[in-house]
Design a protein around this motif. Sequence first.
Motif, PDB file in Angstrom:
ATOM      1  N   GLU A  10       0.737  -1.285  -0.084  1.00 19.78           N
ATOM      2  CA  GLU A  10       0.124   0.082   0.162  1.00 19.78           C
ATOM      3  C   GLU A  10       1.074   1.176  -0.089  1.00 19.78           C
ATOM      4  O   GLU A  10       1.734   1.213   0.684  1.00 19.78           O
ATOM      5  CB  GLU A  10      -0.966   0.037   1.254  1.00 19.78           C
ATOM      6  CG  GLU A  10      -1.706  -1.262   1.497  1.00 19.78           C
ATOM      7  CD  GLU A  10      -2.597  -0.841   2.529  1.00 19.78           C
ATOM      8  OE1 GLU A  10      -2.891   0.171   3.114  1.00 19.78           O
ATOM      9  OE2 GLU A  10      -3.270  -1.891   2.948  1.00 19.78           O
ATOM     10  N   VAL A  11       0.475   2.269  -0.432  1.00 18.31           N
ATOM     11  CA  VAL A  11       1.130   3.552  -0.816  1.00 18.31           C
ATOM     12  C   VAL A  11       1.294   4.107   0.797  1.00 18.31           C
ATOM     13  O   VAL A  11       2.190   4.694   1.167  1.00 18.31           O
ATOM     14  CB  VAL A  11       0.586   4.488  -1.626  1.00 18.31           C
ATOM     15  CG1 VAL A  11       1.152   5.836  -1.512  1.00 18.31           C
ATOM     16  CG2 VAL A  11       0.596   4.022  -2.914  1.00 18.31           C
ATOM     17  N   LEU A  12       0.503   4.200   1.472  1.00 19.49           N
ATOM     18  CA  LEU A  12       0.476   4.359   2.994  1.00 19.49           C
ATOM     19  C   LEU A  12       1.561   3.893   3.723  1.00 19.49           C
ATOM     20  O   LEU A  12       2.106   4.557   4.644  1.00 19.49           O
ATOM     21  CB  LEU A  12      -1.132   4.078   3.581  1.00 19.49           C
ATOM     22  CG  LEU A  12      -2.402   4.878   2.824  1.00 19.49           C
ATOM     23  CD1 LEU A  12      -3.444   4.309   3.454  1.00 19.49           C
ATOM     24  CD2 LEU A  12      -2.152   6.376   3.324  1.00 19.49           C
ATOM     25  N   LEU A  13       1.710   2.561   3.443  1.00 19.33           N
ATOM     26  CA  LEU A  13       2.959   1.881   4.069  1.00 19.33           C
ATOM     27  C   LEU A  13       4.067   2.752   3.844  1.00 19.33           C
ATOM     28  O   LEU A  13       4.626   2.922   4.826  1.00 19.33           O
ATOM     29  CB  LEU A  13       2.995   0.451   3.838  1.00 19.33           C
ATOM     30  CG  LEU A  13       4.052  -0.393   4.449  1.00 19.33           C
ATOM     31  CD1 LEU A  13       3.537  -0.719   5.772  1.00 19.33           C
ATOM     32  CD2 LEU A  13       3.945  -1.886   3.568  1.00 19.33           C
ATOM     33  N   ASP A  18       8.176   7.029   5.529  1.00 20.89           N
ATOM     34  CA  ASP A  18       8.698   8.147   5.194  1.00 20.89           C
ATOM     35  C   ASP A  18       8.292   9.362   6.123  1.00 20.89           C
ATOM     36  O   ASP A  18       9.241  10.200   6.680  1.00 20.89           O
ATOM     37  CB  ASP A  18       8.201   8.814   3.797  1.00 20.89           C
ATOM     38  CG  ASP A  18       8.635   7.901   2.871  1.00 20.89           C
ATOM     39  OD1 ASP A  18       9.536   7.080   2.910  1.00 20.89           O
ATOM     40  OD2 ASP A  18       8.260   8.131   1.412  1.00 20.89           O
ATOM     41  N   SER A  19       7.076   9.237   6.952  1.00 19.33           N
ATOM     42  CA  SER A  19       6.868  10.424   7.708  1.00 19.33           C
ATOM     43  C   SER A  19       7.164  10.265   9.204  1.00 19.33           C
ATOM     44  O   SER A  19       7.319  10.929  10.004  1.00 19.33           O
ATOM     45  CB  SER A  19       5.500  10.482   7.514  1.00 19.33           C
ATOM     46  OG  SER A  19       4.722   9.440   8.128  1.00 19.33           O
ATOM     47  N   VAL A  24       0.578   0.858  11.373  1.00 19.25           N
ATOM     48  CA  VAL A  24      -0.032   0.368  12.432  1.00 19.25           C
ATOM     49  C   VAL A  24      -0.565   1.414  13.553  1.00 19.25           C
ATOM     50  O   VAL A  24      -1.361   1.150  14.256  1.00 19.25           O
ATOM     51  CB  VAL A  24       0.607  -0.902  13.130  1.00 19.25           C
ATOM     52  CG1 VAL A  24       0.791  -1.791  12.235  1.00 19.25           C
ATOM     53  CG2 VAL A  24       1.928  -0.484  13.725  1.00 19.25           C
ATOM     54  N   LEU A  25       0.208   2.424  13.521  1.00 20.92           N
ATOM     55  CA  LEU A  25      -0.508   3.477  14.607  1.00 20.92           C
ATOM     56  C   LEU A  25      -1.231   4.650  13.763  1.00 20.92           C
ATOM     57  O   LEU A  25      -2.102   5.222  14.376  1.00 20.92           O
ATOM     58  CB  LEU A  25       0.604   4.305  15.096  1.00 20.92           C
ATOM     59  CG  LEU A  25       1.813   3.562  16.135  1.00 20.92           C
ATOM     60  CD1 LEU A  25       2.757   4.196  16.522  1.00 20.92           C
ATOM     61  CD2 LEU A  25       0.905   2.663  17.169  1.00 20.92           C
ATOM     62  N   ALA A  33      -1.771  -2.734   7.716  1.00 24.42           N
ATOM     63  CA  ALA A  33      -1.446  -2.679   9.253  1.00 24.42           C
ATOM     64  C   ALA A  33      -2.324  -3.825   9.897  1.00 24.42           C
ATOM     65  O   ALA A  33      -1.572  -4.405  10.985  1.00 24.42           O
ATOM     66  CB  ALA A  33      -2.128  -1.310   9.792  1.00 24.42           C
ATOM     67  N   VAL A  34      -3.233  -4.304   9.583  1.00 20.41           N
ATOM     68  CA  VAL A  34      -3.896  -5.470  10.116  1.00 20.41           C
ATOM     69  C   VAL A  34      -2.907  -6.535  10.088  1.00 20.41           C
ATOM     70  O   VAL A  34      -2.784  -7.465  10.830  1.00 20.41           O
ATOM     71  CB  VAL A  34      -5.249  -5.636   9.602  1.00 20.41           C
ATOM     72  CG1 VAL A  34      -5.947  -7.154   9.977  1.00 20.41           C
ATOM     73  CG2 VAL A  34      -6.404  -4.427   9.651  1.00 20.41           C
TER      74      VAL A  34
END
Length: 80
Positions: A10-13, A18-19, A24-25, A33-34
Amino acid sequence: MPLLGQIPLEVLLREGGDSGVPLVLGRPETPAAVALTGIAGRLASVPRGLKGIAAGAAAPADSAARIPAQALRQARRGNS
């Protein structure tokens, strides 16, 4: 070693890495995350032994294994 799990890409991963905010938080409801939380839970339930510990190295304290779970609970409550 059995397969611990499969983590969907996932891009969010990547964005979380990066951020500096782990997925998972920051977004615990996402499939990645799951999956990561499930893998961490399976690893945490494995009894720790002396196998694999380098000679002369101290084994981690039991409380150290709980730190990620504690951080996750605090983040979900908003106490980060």
